[in-house]
Design a protein around this motif. Structure first.
Motif, PDB file in Angstrom:
ATOM      1  N   LEU A  25       0.885  -1.193   0.131  1.00 48.62           N
ATOM      2  CA  LEU A  25       0.115  -0.084   0.063  1.00 48.62           C
ATOM      3  C   LEU A  25       0.983   1.284  -0.120  1.00 48.62           C
ATOM      4  O   LEU A  25       0.622   2.228  -0.863  1.00 48.62           O
ATOM      5  CB  LEU A  25      -0.861  -0.116   1.131  1.00 48.62           C
ATOM      6  CG  LEU A  25      -2.222  -0.738   1.058  1.00 48.62           C
ATOM      7  CD1 LEU A  25      -3.000  -0.726   2.402  1.00 48.62           C
ATOM      8  CD2 LEU A  25      -3.218  -0.067  -0.030  1.00 48.62           C
ATOM      9  N   ASP A  26       1.880   1.351   0.885  1.00 46.44           N
ATOM     10  CA  ASP A  26       2.947   2.398   0.792  1.00 46.44           C
ATOM     11  C   ASP A  26       3.324   2.559  -0.431  1.00 46.44           C
ATOM     12  O   ASP A  26       3.569   3.730  -0.960  1.00 46.44           O
ATOM     13  CB  ASP A  26       3.817   2.311   1.729  1.00 46.44           C
ATOM     14  CG  ASP A  26       3.513   2.512   3.261  1.00 46.44           C
ATOM     15  OD1 ASP A  26       2.356   3.203   3.521  1.00 46.44           O
ATOM     16  OD2 ASP A  26       4.099   2.177   4.363  1.00 46.44           O
ATOM     17  N   ASP A  29       0.964   4.165  -2.817  1.00 49.07           N
ATOM     18  CA  ASP A  29       0.735   5.518  -2.519  1.00 49.07           C
ATOM     19  C   ASP A  29       2.077   6.560  -2.977  1.00 49.07           C
ATOM     20  O   ASP A  29       1.754   7.352  -3.522  1.00 49.07           O
ATOM     21  CB  ASP A  29       0.575   5.588  -1.024  1.00 49.07           C
ATOM     22  CG  ASP A  29       0.029   7.097  -0.481  1.00 49.07           C
ATOM     23  OD1 ASP A  29      -0.474   7.694  -1.393  1.00 49.07           O
ATOM     24  OD2 ASP A  29       0.192   7.523   0.642  1.00 49.07           O
ATOM     25  N   THR A  30       3.268   6.137  -2.880  1.00 52.54           N
ATOM     26  CA  THR A  30       4.366   6.717  -3.199  1.00 52.54           C
ATOM     27  C   THR A  30       4.513   6.859  -4.613  1.00 52.54           C
ATOM     28  O   THR A  30       4.685   7.942  -5.190  1.00 52.54           O
ATOM     29  CB  THR A  30       5.709   6.121  -2.748  1.00 52.54           C
ATOM     30  OG1 THR A  30       5.590   5.764  -1.448  1.00 52.54           O
ATOM     31  CG2 THR A  30       6.873   6.550  -3.070  1.00 52.54           C
ATOM     32  N   SER A  33       1.861   9.401  -5.907  1.00 53.58           N
ATOM     33  CA  SER A  33       2.522  10.927  -5.420  1.00 53.58           C
ATOM     34  C   SER A  33       3.334  11.413  -6.175  1.00 53.58           C
ATOM     35  O   SER A  33       3.284  12.473  -6.599  1.00 53.58           O
ATOM     36  CB  SER A  33       2.847  10.712  -4.004  1.00 53.58           C
ATOM     37  OG  SER A  33       1.819  10.505  -3.078  1.00 53.58           O
ATOM     38  N   THR A  76      -7.111   1.526   5.394  1.00 57.36           N
ATOM     39  CA  THR A  76      -6.239   2.478   4.769  1.00 57.36           C
ATOM     40  C   THR A  76      -6.366   2.512   3.151  1.00 57.36           C
ATOM     41  O   THR A  76      -6.256   3.255   2.421  1.00 57.36           O
ATOM     42  CB  THR A  76      -4.906   1.979   5.280  1.00 57.36           C
ATOM     43  OG1 THR A  76      -4.825   2.603   6.687  1.00 57.36           O
ATOM     44  CG2 THR A  76      -3.893   3.083   4.598  1.00 57.36           C
ATOM     45  N   LEU A  80      -7.213   5.291   0.544  1.00 61.57           N
ATOM     46  CA  LEU A  80      -6.323   5.520  -0.906  1.00 61.57           C
ATOM     47  C   LEU A  80      -7.178   5.471  -2.120  1.00 61.57           C
ATOM     48  O   LEU A  80      -7.141   6.197  -2.860  1.00 61.57           O
ATOM     49  CB  LEU A  80      -5.267   4.583  -0.742  1.00 61.57           C
ATOM     50  CG  LEU A  80      -4.301   4.631  -2.052  1.00 61.57           C
ATOM     51  CD1 LEU A  80      -3.628   6.184  -2.103  1.00 61.57           C
ATOM     52  CD2 LEU A  80      -2.898   3.735  -1.741  1.00 61.57           C
ATOM     53  N   LYS A  83      -9.151   8.402  -2.560  1.00 59.27           N
ATOM     54  CA  LYS A  83      -8.520   9.415  -2.927  1.00 59.27           C
ATOM     55  C   LYS A  83      -8.199   9.744  -4.102  1.00 59.27           C
ATOM     56  O   LYS A  83      -8.235  10.513  -4.765  1.00 59.27           O
ATOM     57  CB  LYS A  83      -7.199   9.456  -1.999  1.00 59.27           C
ATOM     58  CG  LYS A  83      -6.051  10.407  -2.223  1.00 59.27           C
ATOM     59  CD  LYS A  83      -4.905  10.297  -1.350  1.00 59.27           C
ATOM     60  CE  LYS A  83      -3.677  10.425  -2.085  1.00 59.27           C
ATOM     61  NZ  LYS A  83      -2.406  10.062  -1.102  1.00 59.27           N
TER      62      LYS A  83
END
Length: 86
Positions: A25-26, A29-30, A33, A76, A80, A83
């Motif tokens: 997940l991180d 997201d990275t 971004s 989470t 996301l 988002k």
């Protein structure tokens, strides 16, 4: 835990490690971004992660202390997804 028979490969746990799912997940997201992944690709990965986490949370044999971690990660992942839009 040591492997009792070194000639046999070490077996992976039956369910994915919470840390690995969190790292996935991180990573998504990275990448989002930084613009290094297409939104449609990120949506596909998130869909798979949400489905996997949902199956794990719904497992009646999952210990309650583990369930809480997977539920938090599922929330989470849903945030996301919201988002970036469905």
């Amino acid at each position: 835990m040591t492997n009792p028979d070194p000639t046999k490969p070490k077996q992976e746990p039956a369910s994915p490690e919470l840390d690995h799912l969190h790292d996935a997940l991180d990573h998504v997201d990275t990448l989002l971004s930084s613009g290094n992944i297409a939104v449609s690709a990120a949506k596909g990965i998130l869909y798979s992660l949400i489905e996997t986490l949902g199956a794990l949370v719904g497992d009646p044999d999952l210990p309650e202390h583990s369930r809480a971690g997977y539920e938090g990660l599922l929330e989470t992942a849903r945030e996301l997804r919201a988002k970036i839009g469905r």
